[in-house]
Design an enzyme around this catalytic site. Structure first.
Site, PDB file in Angstrom:
ATOM      1  CE  LYS A  22     -11.089 -16.959  -6.546  1.00 45.54           C
ATOM      2  NZ  LYS A  22     -10.459 -15.705  -7.358  1.00 45.54           N
ATOM      3  CG  ASN A  23      -6.714 -17.782  -6.575  1.00 44.46           C
ATOM      4  OD1 ASN A  23      -7.937 -17.239  -7.154  1.00 44.46           O
ATOM      5  ND2 ASN A  23      -6.392 -17.506  -5.324  1.00 44.46           N
ATOM      6  CB  CYS A 118      -9.517  -4.074  -7.968  1.00 51.85           C
ATOM      7  SG  CYS A 118      -8.857  -5.238  -6.650  1.00 51.85           S
ATOM      8  NE  ARG A 123      -5.059  -7.609  -6.811  1.00 48.21           N
ATOM      9  CZ  ARG A 123      -5.941  -8.735  -6.730  1.00 48.21           C
ATOM     10  NH1 ARG A 123      -7.284  -8.314  -6.929  1.00 48.21           N
ATOM     11  NH2 ARG A 123      -5.549  -9.796  -6.433  1.00 48.21           N
ATOM     12  CG  ASP A 308      -6.685 -14.921  -1.412  1.00 47.10           C
ATOM     13  OD1 ASP A 308      -6.680 -13.590  -1.486  1.00 47.10           O
ATOM     14  OD2 ASP A 308      -6.392 -15.457  -2.302  1.00 47.10           O
ATOM     15  NE  ARG A 400     -14.541 -12.237  -8.623  1.00 49.27           N
ATOM     16  CZ  ARG A 400     -13.462 -11.680  -8.178  1.00 49.27           C
ATOM     17  NH1 ARG A 400     -13.430 -10.386  -7.432  1.00 49.27           N
ATOM     18  NH2 ARG A 400     -12.476 -12.219  -8.714  1.00 49.27           N
TER      19      ARG A 400
HETATM   20  C1  UD1 Z   1      -3.228 -14.083  -6.823  1.00 47.58           C
HETATM   21  C2  UD1 Z   1      -4.622 -14.660  -6.291  1.00 47.58           C
HETATM   22  C3  UD1 Z   1      -5.229 -13.838  -5.332  1.00 47.58           C
HETATM   23  C4  UD1 Z   1      -4.171 -13.559  -4.059  1.00 47.58           C
HETATM   24  C5  UD1 Z   1      -2.876 -13.260  -4.323  1.00 47.58           C
HETATM   25  C6  UD1 Z   1      -1.880 -13.407  -3.276  1.00 47.58           C
HETATM   26  C7  UD1 Z   1      -5.122 -15.806  -8.479  1.00 47.58           C
HETATM   27  C8  UD1 Z   1      -6.168 -15.651  -9.456  1.00 47.58           C
HETATM   28  N1  UD1 Z   1      -5.392 -14.677  -7.458  1.00 47.58           N
HETATM   29  O1  UD1 Z   1      -3.297 -12.945  -7.046  1.00 47.58           O
HETATM   30  O2  UD1 Z   1      -6.281 -14.436  -4.944  1.00 47.58           O
HETATM   31  O3  UD1 Z   1      -4.641 -12.580  -2.936  1.00 47.58           O
HETATM   32  O4  UD1 Z   1      -2.154 -14.129  -5.581  1.00 47.58           O
HETATM   33  O5  UD1 Z   1      -1.703 -14.461  -2.743  1.00 47.58           O
HETATM   34  O6  UD1 Z   1      -4.321 -16.482  -8.305  1.00 47.58           O
HETATM   35  N2  UD1 Z   1       2.124  -6.703  -7.757  1.00 47.58           N
HETATM   36  C9  UD1 Z   1       2.742  -5.727  -8.153  1.00 47.58           C
HETATM   37  N3  UD1 Z   1       3.222  -5.673  -9.573  1.00 47.58           N
HETATM   38  C10 UD1 Z   1       2.913  -6.968 -10.357  1.00 47.58           C
HETATM   39  C11 UD1 Z   1       2.105  -7.881  -9.804  1.00 47.58           C
HETATM   40  C12 UD1 Z   1       1.666  -7.802  -8.517  1.00 47.58           C
HETATM   41  O7  UD1 Z   1       3.242  -4.778  -7.548  1.00 47.58           O
HETATM   42  O8  UD1 Z   1       3.168  -7.085 -11.533  1.00 47.58           O
HETATM   43  C13 UD1 Z   1       1.696  -6.668  -6.359  1.00 47.58           C
HETATM   44  C14 UD1 Z   1       0.109  -6.609  -6.249  1.00 47.58           C
HETATM   45  O9  UD1 Z   1      -0.424  -5.378  -6.460  1.00 47.58           O
HETATM   46  C15 UD1 Z   1      -0.043  -7.270  -4.804  1.00 47.58           C
HETATM   47  C16 UD1 Z   1       1.067  -8.062  -4.639  1.00 47.58           C
HETATM   48  O10 UD1 Z   1       1.980  -7.892  -5.620  1.00 47.58           O
HETATM   49  O11 UD1 Z   1      -0.031  -5.966  -4.002  1.00 47.58           O
HETATM   50  C17 UD1 Z   1       0.643  -9.632  -4.835  1.00 47.58           C
HETATM   51  O12 UD1 Z   1       0.208  -9.744  -6.200  1.00 47.58           O
HETATM   52  P1  UD1 Z   1       0.103 -11.320  -6.922  1.00 47.58           P
HETATM   53  O13 UD1 Z   1       0.796 -12.160  -5.939  1.00 47.58           O
HETATM   54  O14 UD1 Z   1       0.665 -10.744  -8.283  1.00 47.58           O
HETATM   55  O15 UD1 Z   1      -1.361 -11.808  -6.707  1.00 47.58           O
HETATM   56  P2  UD1 Z   1      -2.235 -12.111  -7.940  1.00 47.58           P
HETATM   57  O16 UD1 Z   1      -1.499 -13.232  -8.742  1.00 47.58           O
HETATM   58  O17 UD1 Z   1      -2.780 -10.986  -8.632  1.00 47.58           O
END
Ligand code: UD1
Length: 421
Positions: A22-23, A118, A123, A308, A400
């Protein structure tokens, strides 16, 4: 709203096919925006999140056709006539933010709604914004929308992420493929889904090196062309189903399973007393003895233990011998499954980002509520090990991220059904 009803009925046996990730698919799909030529993805998972991303891409004017029962996605972004990612779609799925980099690179401007809060934490998008600004984008927040533009085009730069965010890494890599000059992204995330994205972008003509390491170098090109790419195996679906025979006993083969995708997860399974061996078609998983041993888990970026799979691992620890400590370091509020597992007789104490789980001999079936995608499947897993019936409500969360979830569990002998309400 449908429910899933599980009745613990002992050891499982058989095979479970693992879908495309999915991701990975959710980041490969926006890559279509980078080129006027068609991008075709094979081995796509059949999930509601994929439909949400299809709707988002269609809202920009992209054509997305779902072929071969959804396993093939044929996309074309020949005519992109809208650059606004509307809140009504973005709020359903945070991964919608992955259109920001590609739209900006292709059109020079993009307006993308902030995903909002969320269930598993705030996030924010700050890391995405900082990286794109380093490439020359000007980004303003107005009324809940990020207004991004690059009037002079994007320009390669050296940028270090403050945290190895998966999404920020993906957005920056996609944006940099069409930027002028060289981008060096430091402290990049190393997840297998990023490696998969880069392999696809390379087929489209991008020049990228270092994927899977913390420094990724992207040499911008004038244009990208069409390609066909198979989506990598879903390591989270894989890990989830590996936990089914771990929890219920028996022996299950995961078709398409690959040890190299699992990082620290396999070491923790081994320490808990679960055997994993490679077969010709994937991975065979079985319990070594009768008892599960308690193991401590800290969630980390790849190749550390994946956040995850934390909820599913907690379900396993609920019936382990001894006490385990699970520490969540990626998301701030990701223990919503704990109160539901407690309803099933689990002994769990949560303090901030740390959960202490003391194993009990047997869980008891109960009505429980799915609160997010991974939490929902952890309740199904717990139901496999429980005495009596567990009714998991709000299963749209499962849809999902897990295709044909009932059929896959039932295929290895679990007593499970979906009930319409
Ligand atoms: C992706 C995955 C999700 C997984 C996560 C961590 C997808 C579609 N989803 O989510 O399933 O749980 O990686 O392995 O690939 N953060 C910030 N600022 C930002 C971006 C992120 O503070 O600009 C924080 C987030 O709030 C979170 C952490 O960093 O606490 C990890 O986020 P991130 O690695 O960006 O995860 P996603 O890409 O959203």
């Amino acid at each position: 709203m449908d429910s899933i009803v599980v009745t613990g009925n002992g050891p499982l046996k058989g095979q479970i096919p693992i879908a495309g990730a999915k991701n990975a698919c959710l980041t490969l799909m926006p890559a279509t925006l980078l080129s006027e030529e068609p991008l075709t993805l094979t081995n796509a998972p059949r999930l509601s999140d994929i439909k949400t991303m299809s709707a988002l891409l269609a809202s920009f004017g992209a054509e997305v056709s779902s072929l071969q029962d959804g396993k093939v996605l044929a996309m074309s972004s020949h005519n992109i006539d809208n650059h606004v990612a509307d809140y009504e779609i973005v709020r359903k799925m945070r991964a919608s933010n992955l259109v920001l980099g590609p739209l900006l690179a292709r059109l020079g401007h993009a307006i993308v709604s902030l995903p909002g809060g969320c269930a598993i934490g705030a996030r924010p998008m700050d890391l995405h914004i900082e990286a794109l600004e380093a490439l020359g984008a000007e980004i303003e927040l107005k009324e809940g929308y990020l207004h991004a533009k690059a009037p002079k085009g994007l320009k390669g730069a050296v940028h270090e992420l403050r945290f190895a965010s998966v999404g920020a890494t993906e957005n920056t890599i996609m944006a940099a493929t069409l930027a002028k000059g060289t981008t060096v992204l430091k402290n990049a995330a190393r997840e297998p889904e990023i490696v998969d994205l880069v392999e696809c972008l390379r087929k489209m003509g991008a020049q990228i090196e270092g994927e899977g390491t913390s420094t990724v170098t992207i040499e911008g090109v004038d244009r990208l062309h069409g390609a066909t790419h198979p989506v990598v195996t879903d390591r989270i679906e894989l890990g989830t189903y590996m936990l089914a025979p771990a929890i219920a006993g028996g022996e299950v083969e995961l078709l398409g399973g690959r040890m190299d995708l699992l990082g620290a997860f396999c070491e923790k399974l081994d320490a808990a007393g679960i055997d994993v061996r490679e077969t010709e078609n994937g991975l065979m998983v079985a319990r070594r003895g009768d008892a599960i041993k308690a193991v401590d888990v800290v969630t980390e970026v790849y190749p550390g233990f994946p956040t995850d799979l934390q909820a599913q691992m907690m379900a396993l620890m609920c019936t382990a011998e001894g006490t385990s400590v699970l520490e969540e370091r990626i998301f701030e509020n990701r223990f919503m499954h704990a109160p539901e597992l407690i309803r099933m007789g689990a002994q769990i104490d949560v303090h901030g980002g740390v959960a202490k789980v003391t194993g009990v001999k047997r869980l008891k079936g109960a009505p429980v509520m799915a609160t997010d995608l991974r939490a929902s499947v952890s309740l199904i897993l717990a139901g496999l090990a429980a005495e009596g019936e567990t009714v998991v409500s709000r299963v749209y969360h499962v849809d999902r991220g897990y295709e044909h979830v009932v059929a896959k569990f039932a295929g290895v002998g679990a007593q499970i059904e979906r009930v319409k309400e």
